[in-house]
Write an enzyme that holds these catalytic residues in place. Sequence first.
Site, PDB file in Angstrom:
ATOM      1  N   HIS A   1       6.479  11.357   3.388  1.00 49.74           N
ATOM      2  CA  HIS A   1       5.262  11.585   4.168  1.00 49.74           C
ATOM      3  C   HIS A   1       5.458  11.023   5.583  1.00 49.74           C
ATOM      4  O   HIS A   1       5.727   9.838   5.758  1.00 49.74           O
ATOM      5  CB  HIS A   1       4.106  10.883   3.454  1.00 49.74           C
ATOM      6  CG  HIS A   1       2.764  11.147   4.035  1.00 49.74           C
ATOM      7  ND1 HIS A   1       2.261  10.423   5.084  1.00 49.74           N
ATOM      8  CD2 HIS A   1       1.812  12.058   3.714  1.00 49.74           C
ATOM      9  CE1 HIS A   1       1.035  10.870   5.375  1.00 49.74           C
ATOM     10  NE2 HIS A   1       0.748  11.865   4.553  1.00 49.74           N
TER      11      HIS A   1
ATOM     12  N   GLU B   1       3.201  16.701   3.308  1.00 44.34           N
ATOM     13  CA  GLU B   1       3.070  16.313   4.728  1.00 44.34           C
ATOM     14  C   GLU B   1       4.303  15.534   5.160  1.00 44.34           C
ATOM     15  O   GLU B   1       4.207  14.488   5.814  1.00 44.34           O
ATOM     16  CB  GLU B   1       1.814  15.468   4.937  1.00 44.34           C
ATOM     17  CG  GLU B   1       0.545  16.098   4.346  1.00 44.34           C
ATOM     18  CD  GLU B   1      -0.726  15.320   4.635  1.00 44.34           C
ATOM     19  OE1 GLU B   1      -1.686  15.933   5.098  1.00 44.34           O
ATOM     20  OE2 GLU B   1      -0.762  14.094   4.403  1.00 44.34           O
TER      21      GLU B   1
ATOM     22  N   ASP C   1       0.826  -1.201   0.000  1.00 46.65           N
ATOM     23  CA  ASP C   1       0.000   0.000   0.000  1.00 46.65           C
ATOM     24  C   ASP C   1       0.860   1.252   0.000  1.00 46.65           C
ATOM     25  O   ASP C   1       1.919   1.298   0.622  1.00 46.65           O
ATOM     26  CB  ASP C   1      -0.908  -0.001   1.232  1.00 46.65           C
ATOM     27  CG  ASP C   1      -2.121   0.903   1.026  1.00 46.65           C
ATOM     28  OD1 ASP C   1      -3.100   0.416   0.465  1.00 46.65           O
ATOM     29  OD2 ASP C   1      -2.058   2.080   1.383  1.00 46.65           O
ATOM     30  N   GLY C   2       0.387   2.267  -0.705  1.00 50.27           N
ATOM     31  CA  GLY C   2       1.072   3.555  -0.681  1.00 50.27           C
ATOM     32  C   GLY C   2       1.127   4.146   0.710  1.00 50.27           C
ATOM     33  O   GLY C   2       2.030   4.924   1.011  1.00 50.27           O
ATOM     34  N   HIS C   3       0.180   3.783   1.549  1.00 50.66           N
ATOM     35  CA  HIS C   3       0.186   4.235   2.945  1.00 50.66           C
ATOM     36  C   HIS C   3       0.304   3.024   3.860  1.00 50.66           C
ATOM     37  O   HIS C   3      -0.652   2.299   4.056  1.00 50.66           O
ATOM     38  CB  HIS C   3      -1.091   5.010   3.263  1.00 50.66           C
ATOM     39  CG  HIS C   3      -0.979   5.838   4.511  1.00 50.66           C
ATOM     40  ND1 HIS C   3      -0.462   5.344   5.686  1.00 50.66           N
ATOM     41  CD2 HIS C   3      -1.279   7.137   4.764  1.00 50.66           C
ATOM     42  CE1 HIS C   3      -0.480   6.284   6.604  1.00 50.66           C
ATOM     43  NE2 HIS C   3      -0.948   7.389   6.065  1.00 50.66           N
TER      44      HIS C   3
ATOM     45  N   CYS D   1      -8.240  11.657   9.636  1.00 56.83           N
ATOM     46  CA  CYS D   1      -7.432  10.618  10.263  1.00 56.83           C
ATOM     47  C   CYS D   1      -7.113  10.924  11.720  1.00 56.83           C
ATOM     48  O   CYS D   1      -7.063  10.025  12.561  1.00 56.83           O
ATOM     49  CB  CYS D   1      -6.138  10.422   9.476  1.00 56.83           C
ATOM     50  SG  CYS D   1      -5.312  11.957   9.032  1.00 56.83           S
ATOM     51  N   CYS D   2      -6.878  12.215  12.033  1.00 61.73           N
ATOM     52  CA  CYS D   2      -6.367  12.558  13.364  1.00 61.73           C
ATOM     53  C   CYS D   2      -7.383  12.330  14.493  1.00 61.73           C
ATOM     54  O   CYS D   2      -7.005  11.769  15.531  1.00 61.73           O
ATOM     55  CB  CYS D   2      -5.859  13.993  13.387  1.00 61.73           C
ATOM     56  SG  CYS D   2      -4.496  14.296  12.240  1.00 61.73           S
TER      57      CYS D   2
END
Lengths: 633, 633
Positions: B254, B306, B194-196, B390-391
């Site tokens: 990131h 980011e 996954d990219g993240h 997300c936070c």
Amino acid sequence: MNTRTTHAAVVVDTRHSPFCHLRPLSLNAVTIDDAFWAPRRRVNHAVTLPEQYEQLERTGRLRNLRRAAGWEQGAFAGRFFNDSDVYKWLEAAAWVLATERDERLQAQVDSLIALIAAAQDADGYLDTYFTFDHAAERWTDLAVMHELYCAGHLIQGAVAYHRATGAHTLLDVAVRLADHIVATFNPEGLQGADGHPEIELALVELARDTGDERYLRQAAFFVDQRGQRPPTISGKEYHQDHAPVRAQREVVGHAVRALYLYAGMTDVYAETGEQALWEALDALWRNLQDRKVYITGGAGARYEDEAFGDDYELPNRRAYAETCAAIAHVMWAWRMLLITGEARYADAMEIALYNGVLSGVALDGATYFYENPLADRGGHRRQPWFGTACCPPNIARLLASLPGYFYAAADHGVWVHLYATGTATVDLPTAGAVTIRQQANYPWDGEILLTVEPASPTPFSLFLRIPSWAEDATIEVNGESLGTAVTPGRYTEIHREWMAGDVVRLTLPLTVRVLASHPHILNNHDRVALVRGPLVYCVEAVDHPGVDPWDLVTPTRAVWQVDWEPDLLGGVAVLRTDTVARASAGWAGHLYRPFDARGSAATGTLLTAIPYYAWANRAAGAMQVWLSVDAAR
Amino acid sequence: MNTRTTHAAVVVDTRHSPFCHLRPLSLNAVTIDDAFWAPRRRVNHAVTLPEQYEQLERTGRLRNLRRAAGWEQGAFAGRFFNDSDVYKWLEAAAWVLATERDERLQAQVDSLIALIAAAQDADGYLDTYFTFDHAAERWTDLAVMHELYCAGHLIQGAVAYHRATGAHTLLDVAVRLADHIVATFNPEGLQGADGHPEIELALVELARDTGDERYLRQAAFFVDQRGQRPPTISGKEYHQDHAPVRAQREVVGHAVRALYLYAGMTDVYAETGEQALWEALDALWRNLQDRKVYITGGAGARYEDEAFGDDYELPNRRAYAETCAAIAHVMWAWRMLLITGEARYADAMEIALYNGVLSGVALDGATYFYENPLADRGGHRRQPWFGTACCPPNIARLLASLPGYFYAAADHGVWVHLYATGTATVDLPTAGAVTIRQQANYPWDGEILLTVEPASPTPFSLFLRIPSWAEDATIEVNGESLGTAVTPGRYTEIHREWMAGDVVRLTLPLTVRVLASHPHILNNHDRVALVRGPLVYCVEAVDHPGVDPWDLVTPTRAVWQVDWEPDLLGGVAVLRTDTVARASAGWAGHLYRPFDARGSAATGTLLTAIPYYAWANRAAGAMQVWLSVDAAR
């Protein structure tokens, strides 16, 4: 605006603009034969233009035109705004051809113009991206696709070529394109304006060149599109579309977009004199100068969105300060100067030229900076080209047209904005032709001799810009001190009956100035910059073996030695002083630790500062403009 | 890794990991009844969780699940990664339900789990974006589309719920999804990751929870995908895909992606003990701590991407320092601590918790920061939700699971990482059940009493973390000074035969520390930060009427007054001293001007500093952490 038939190689032709104080001169009327700019301009002609032409070919930009003309097959290559680079190169070539004979360049220009004409549609539309498979998308995504931006650069290039040579070949293409735009965008037709301004100032220049006021009205239409609700562009600050332009007071968003827009607004004001537009321009200018401009004249603090930051947000290492933004700063300043004749605009123009613009190109004229940081660890190096290659041809056209920014005329006299050895011939309505011969070794030396040569003895005024930094500047005329005050930040008017051979001696004291910045520029806290005349200085690793230039401390009571180094960086005056460096090495492995009022260990060293524009032309290494200051030394 | 059958509400279950020094405790074995964290955790349960559930519903995140389940019609709403917010909320709810009885919350969780199960495809695939019209795009854009990221958060949520309650309902969904992933991604199937990152650490936790080593191997597969050539993700630093993970030595790209990846790599190491992986982790950790972390434990300097900046690039006003990155810093530090038992990881975890994490949520538990700057002009305010949200649920799950980070067990004793009133019950192999009762008013007071209660007198060790800042810390056992050294930055081992009622008195001197930063953090030049215990302080406009807090000067020889303010900001100790402010007002209209060694005019004023985590909970105004220092005062 008056219709007229004479043409002259004038960069922004406000000679007949009713709300302009000054009339610019044709490039043919000015020579620059100095040791600073003339070599850069020769390199621009001899190296930069041919190498950029090769890049235009190599990267498919010319092939895109041949493809649109039906001369070649294949897919469109590169970014959708790539036509603009061809047009900016053509504009640079035009300004060169205004005064230089260059058959090879002329042949390239001729064939390029024929190619552009062939690529144009029958209805006047011209954009090589929007051909064939993309033809149906024309004018459908104004916020993003730069069609009017490319059109604007075509028009600017065509106007330049017409003014430089009198030839109508490219101007006819531009007129057809402009007519197509006028027919397309209007209250009954399409609304909106380009996401990237440029068309506005180009259309005003086309109106000035052709005398056709429709183009001025079209420019005003595009200016007025910004900030409409519902928005016709994006509604965002990025596009300066967050508010109607007359309500804008803070420079925001993408810096090049912003400064091109303000230049276009200024061009519209020059013709209309609309007070609400001026109030916006004046406030925007003050916001830029008082809160958002780098000491180098660079503009646009942020990498994200290539945008202006908040007030006083001017980081050094991560300065974006795009070369194009510094150039756009000059473009805007020049227009504000022509309108007002106020020295502050010429001051800003000069600082940007000598620092934030000139740093954008290497001394050899073959590589470029896109971003112009004020501090670096050595990784930022100039490149021969970019995928988005706006900066290289932008600096080429500015250097090619540079003599046009040095002087101006007004009914009552001759204005000298910038200083360099050379001549200017000015036609004054009352006094006829007057030649000014300038002799100077500026910016290295502050003594400037101006010999005035009217055709016959005649009264008029000579206006000399006294830069805002030039405290204690003096003026003598034929050896006698001038009776009137010489005030920094203003033009000094010398009114007299001038006779051939009258000599004016202007002395601008080039002391080393140690400048601090507004305390809310957090990263410049307890730091100073070294400035001499218009030149901002920096320290580079290559001059400080064994010392990290980021560790150098500037003593506030330093005795500065100014050394002329003829063989260094094309000839520069360097600044030297004995100082100390504080060892950052002792911090290895620590990021935060208890503050020690005694500071890190300091070792004596020699500080050598070079002009900022010349950095990164030798071995890669750390660089810094804002130096730690030690008030105790 | 050993298969096992018992489950405990353990945050990262390394209890059977062969390369871990420490065994974490179940949330059921720990209580936190203090005045600092307990109120925040009650607000998290009573306010944050219900309000976030409302946001999940209001923003279409729950409807996206109902739509995928076939229960509702309509279009997918919001961003393609929005499922992850539901799963993180569910994880937070799970950790709450591990120790709290809440029928309403339990009912929400039950129905949500049933909904998630209904939204899952027959083959185990689960991602509500990739349903219906987007079903054909599954696994086609791994770099961008966050499918495995969402899967990872589902798995983490399921593991948490299983550990918290023993219920298999959601775990069964996670296992089906994980099995689908295992069947899909393998050397013979799809490549890439996954990219993240997120799936990596989630799969290791699933392996620990189920005893199924396939999931560990799958996590290792995903870790190994990064940096392949040709790249399987993007090849970019942004995705930490620029080099194989074992060759990475600098934290780049990131920030949240990076720190999640490192956490996943650490989880893999905990099971495999592969030396090359550890060498990378060790170097990456040192790079982060020595060059790229904010004094608040925040990470990620840049708005653009980011991302982490270069070494020492840590701007204050434009700090990105995403709340999620500070949380990810805690996640990684916790795993490094479990492996090594080294106090530096717990130190980093504590600093991030008390500062860069906690600033991410308002005192009322209802609004959040995405970015956590260290200087501001007053415009940065917490928001109730974000398009990319997300936070908020990330901080909710961390606060819900917080007691799990306070203690750990090892064969030879009990480890105390963090300090707060409460209890821990530890089962030691040799000594049986031992209860530790902690009494503390930390971080306001540095005196910590620990009462040790073994079932019967028995020898073992108590390990107490001495924070690296705690110079002159002392330990007494039953009123007698400890014979061994108490070293900051290490755990002090107290080995003895413990009897019920033995009392250990740890005293951490909470002096006000005035810290400087590495000189290459250009924006902190001649500035200091005030720190007391683990708390970083800042100055806020609301406490300085008539004075711009950016103008405050910190005297280096200040006498600091520490005032307990029970009614301020939920009860805080503020720091006060007499000082001066330098008038930035005198600079109006100037951006650069000659340096004046005397400085701007200074006027006497009282400086009041509050804990950084508590800023922006009152009237909006300027804030600053790094204060101008005046070595002469």
